[in-house]
Motif scaffolding. Structure first.
Motif, PDB file in Angstrom:
ATOM      1  N   ALA A  32       0.821  -1.210   0.000  1.00  0.00           N
ATOM      2  CA  ALA A  32       0.000   0.000   0.000  1.00  0.00           C
ATOM      3  C   ALA A  32       0.856   1.260   0.000  1.00  0.00           C
ATOM      4  O   ALA A  32       0.507   2.257  -0.652  1.00  0.00           O
ATOM      5  CB  ALA A  32      -0.933  -0.007   1.217  1.00  0.00           C
ATOM      6  N   TYR A  33       1.984   1.232   0.719  1.00  0.00           N
ATOM      7  CA  TYR A  33       2.826   2.425   0.741  1.00  0.00           C
ATOM      8  C   TYR A  33       3.482   2.650  -0.614  1.00  0.00           C
ATOM      9  O   TYR A  33       3.567   3.784  -1.098  1.00  0.00           O
ATOM     10  CB  TYR A  33       3.891   2.324   1.833  1.00  0.00           C
ATOM     11  CG  TYR A  33       4.691   3.596   1.950  1.00  0.00           C
ATOM     12  CD1 TYR A  33       4.081   4.778   2.385  1.00  0.00           C
ATOM     13  CD2 TYR A  33       6.034   3.640   1.611  1.00  0.00           C
ATOM     14  CE1 TYR A  33       4.795   5.963   2.476  1.00  0.00           C
ATOM     15  CE2 TYR A  33       6.753   4.819   1.700  1.00  0.00           C
ATOM     16  CZ  TYR A  33       6.132   5.976   2.131  1.00  0.00           C
ATOM     17  OH  TYR A  33       6.837   7.155   2.208  1.00  0.00           O
ATOM     18  N   ALA A  34       3.937   1.578  -1.251  1.00  0.00           N
ATOM     19  CA  ALA A  34       4.532   1.720  -2.576  1.00  0.00           C
ATOM     20  C   ALA A  34       3.516   2.283  -3.564  1.00  0.00           C
ATOM     21  O   ALA A  34       3.838   3.170  -4.357  1.00  0.00           O
ATOM     22  CB  ALA A  34       5.057   0.371  -3.070  1.00  0.00           C
ATOM     23  N   ILE A  35       2.279   1.806  -3.514  1.00  0.00           N
ATOM     24  CA  ILE A  35       1.246   2.302  -4.414  1.00  0.00           C
ATOM     25  C   ILE A  35       1.008   3.791  -4.176  1.00  0.00           C
ATOM     26  O   ILE A  35       0.779   4.559  -5.109  1.00  0.00           O
ATOM     27  CB  ILE A  35      -0.072   1.514  -4.235  1.00  0.00           C
ATOM     28  CG1 ILE A  35       0.110   0.052  -4.644  1.00  0.00           C
ATOM     29  CG2 ILE A  35      -1.198   2.146  -5.051  1.00  0.00           C
ATOM     30  CD1 ILE A  35       0.427  -0.161  -6.107  1.00  0.00           C
ATOM     31  N   SER A  36       1.081   4.231  -2.921  1.00  0.00           N
ATOM     32  CA  SER A  36       0.897   5.661  -2.641  1.00  0.00           C
ATOM     33  C   SER A  36       2.007   6.494  -3.273  1.00  0.00           C
ATOM     34  O   SER A  36       1.822   7.685  -3.537  1.00  0.00           O
ATOM     35  CB  SER A  36       0.842   5.907  -1.130  1.00  0.00           C
ATOM     36  OG  SER A  36       2.137   5.846  -0.537  1.00  0.00           O
ATOM     37  N   LYS A  46      -3.900   8.777  -1.903  1.00  0.00           N
ATOM     38  CA  LYS A  46      -2.931   8.684  -3.009  1.00  0.00           C
ATOM     39  C   LYS A  46      -2.957   7.295  -3.640  1.00  0.00           C
ATOM     40  O   LYS A  46      -2.872   7.155  -4.864  1.00  0.00           O
ATOM     41  CB  LYS A  46      -1.529   9.031  -2.494  1.00  0.00           C
ATOM     42  CG  LYS A  46      -1.363  10.507  -2.168  1.00  0.00           C
ATOM     43  CD  LYS A  46       0.061  10.851  -1.784  1.00  0.00           C
ATOM     44  CE  LYS A  46       0.368  10.441  -0.363  1.00  0.00           C
ATOM     45  NZ  LYS A  46       1.695  10.932   0.097  1.00  0.00           N
ATOM     46  N   GLY A  47      -3.063   6.258  -2.798  1.00  0.00           N
ATOM     47  CA  GLY A  47      -3.117   4.904  -3.339  1.00  0.00           C
ATOM     48  C   GLY A  47      -4.353   4.671  -4.181  1.00  0.00           C
ATOM     49  O   GLY A  47      -4.282   4.058  -5.253  1.00  0.00           O
ATOM     50  N   TRP A 101      -3.696   3.526  -8.049  1.00  0.00           N
ATOM     51  CA  TRP A 101      -3.909   2.129  -8.403  1.00  0.00           C
ATOM     52  C   TRP A 101      -4.673   1.943  -9.717  1.00  0.00           C
ATOM     53  O   TRP A 101      -4.258   1.116 -10.551  1.00  0.00           O
ATOM     54  CB  TRP A 101      -4.585   1.387  -7.260  1.00  0.00           C
ATOM     55  CG  TRP A 101      -4.927  -0.039  -7.592  1.00  0.00           C
ATOM     56  CD1 TRP A 101      -6.165  -0.598  -7.651  1.00  0.00           C
ATOM     57  CD2 TRP A 101      -4.009  -1.089  -7.923  1.00  0.00           C
ATOM     58  NE1 TRP A 101      -6.083  -1.929  -7.990  1.00  0.00           N
ATOM     59  CE2 TRP A 101      -4.769  -2.257  -8.168  1.00  0.00           C
ATOM     60  CE3 TRP A 101      -2.618  -1.163  -8.036  1.00  0.00           C
ATOM     61  CZ2 TRP A 101      -4.191  -3.472  -8.512  1.00  0.00           C
ATOM     62  CZ3 TRP A 101      -2.040  -2.380  -8.382  1.00  0.00           C
ATOM     63  CH2 TRP A 101      -2.823  -3.507  -8.615  1.00  0.00           C
ATOM     64  N   PRO A 102      -5.760   2.657  -9.981  1.00  0.00           N
ATOM     65  CA  PRO A 102      -6.459   2.446 -11.257  1.00  0.00           C
ATOM     66  C   PRO A 102      -5.615   2.795 -12.480  1.00  0.00           C
ATOM     67  O   PRO A 102      -5.907   2.319 -13.587  1.00  0.00           O
ATOM     68  CB  PRO A 102      -7.681   3.388 -11.154  1.00  0.00           C
ATOM     69  CG  PRO A 102      -7.863   3.621  -9.698  1.00  0.00           C
ATOM     70  CD  PRO A 102      -6.488   3.618  -9.121  1.00  0.00           C
ATOM     71  N   LEU A 103      -4.586   3.617 -12.296  1.00  0.00           N
ATOM     72  CA  LEU A 103      -3.759   4.050 -13.424  1.00  0.00           C
ATOM     73  C   LEU A 103      -2.600   3.100 -13.712  1.00  0.00           C
ATOM     74  O   LEU A 103      -1.931   3.232 -14.735  1.00  0.00           O
ATOM     75  CB  LEU A 103      -3.201   5.454 -13.149  1.00  0.00           C
ATOM     76  CG  LEU A 103      -4.252   6.537 -12.852  1.00  0.00           C
ATOM     77  CD1 LEU A 103      -3.582   7.868 -12.554  1.00  0.00           C
ATOM     78  CD2 LEU A 103      -5.227   6.671 -14.015  1.00  0.00           C
ATOM     79  N   VAL A 104      -2.346   2.157 -12.808  1.00  0.00           N
ATOM     80  CA  VAL A 104      -1.278   1.184 -13.022  1.00  0.00           C
ATOM     81  C   VAL A 104      -1.695   0.225 -14.143  1.00  0.00           C
ATOM     82  O   VAL A 104      -2.758  -0.378 -14.066  1.00  0.00           O
ATOM     83  CB  VAL A 104      -0.993   0.376 -11.728  1.00  0.00           C
ATOM     84  CG1 VAL A 104       0.039  -0.703 -11.996  1.00  0.00           C
ATOM     85  CG2 VAL A 104      -0.521   1.306 -10.620  1.00  0.00           C
TER      86      VAL A 104
END
Length: 224
Positions: free
Chosen positions: A165-169, A210-211, A215-218
């Motif tokens: 979760a932190y990496a995604i943020s 931020k996550g 996330w939807p843009l990954v």
């Protein structure tokens, strides 16, 4: 190569830490950390930073020797963020990634997603209590947990496909450790390790915002 890494770590330890720290003394850890901070200020070698990350900060943080019981100084917070950015940056997802983080087909490394909500701790599932969801296999400690998951899977699956979760943020991708977790507003979040969990916890609402945005843009495999 392994011998070379050991030598580099010993040299790095002697450059960064006072003798009492490198000798393994348990007393005066805070003084050691302050000295560590001062030496890091003059260290500009990225490869050395990676060795610090691998051989000192992450190992000690995981063992609880660095941060448990010691508040993070502003410098230490910034440095930890830099280290984590270096770490997760190596796993940055330029090509599409699997929508669900899995290892040998198993989501959450075989841990029961329902147990986080029912018993409040990560628990390894059993092969005989399994089901698949969105291409990943989930294991459970009981048929009851499996049935609860089948009835409402989105209630129990970790956020962001089970990635850190932190990496995604930070708009990056990293793996998780099942025992670094939190439930916020009835949603399960997993993190990469002690440092990621700590930094994410400093501002859970902000990092979740931020996550949720990132996330939807990954790019994900199977998506147009």
């Amino acid at each position: 190569m392994e011998e070379e890494d050991v030598c580099k770590r010993k040299l790095l330890g002697s450059r960064l830490l006072p003798r009492s720290c490198t000798a393994g003394h348990s007393a005066g850890r805070r003084a050691c950390l302050d000295a560590f901070d001062r030496r890091l200020l003059v260290l500009g070698d990225v490869s050395a930073l990676r060795l610090v990350q691998k051989s000192f900060l992450f190992e000690l943080a995981t063992a609880g020797a660095v941060m448990i019981g010691f508040p993070l100084t502003p410098f230490r917070q910034i440095f930890a963020i830099c280290l984590l950015s270096l770490f997760v940056g190596t796993a940055l997802a330029d090509p599409p990634i699997e929508a669900v983080n899995k290892e040998h087909g198993l989501a959450i490394k075989g841990y029961d997603p329902v147990s986080y909500f029912t018993t409040g701790k990560p628990t390894l599932g059993l092969a005989q209590f399994s089901t698949t969801y969105k291409g990943a296999t989930y294991r459970f400690v009981s048929a009851e947990n499996r049935d609860r998951f089948i009835a409402a899977p989105e209630k129990f699956v970790p956020q962001y496909g089970g990635y850190c979760a932190y990496a995604i943020s930070l708009n990056k991708i990293a793996d998780i450790e099942p025992d670094k977790w939190a439930i916020v507003d009835n949603k399960l979040y997993l993190n990469n390790g002690f440092i990621a969990q700590t930094l994410w916890s400093f501002d859970k609402p902000g990092n979740i915002v931020k996550g949720d945005r990132n996330w939807p843009l990954v790019p994900k495999l199977g998506n147009p």
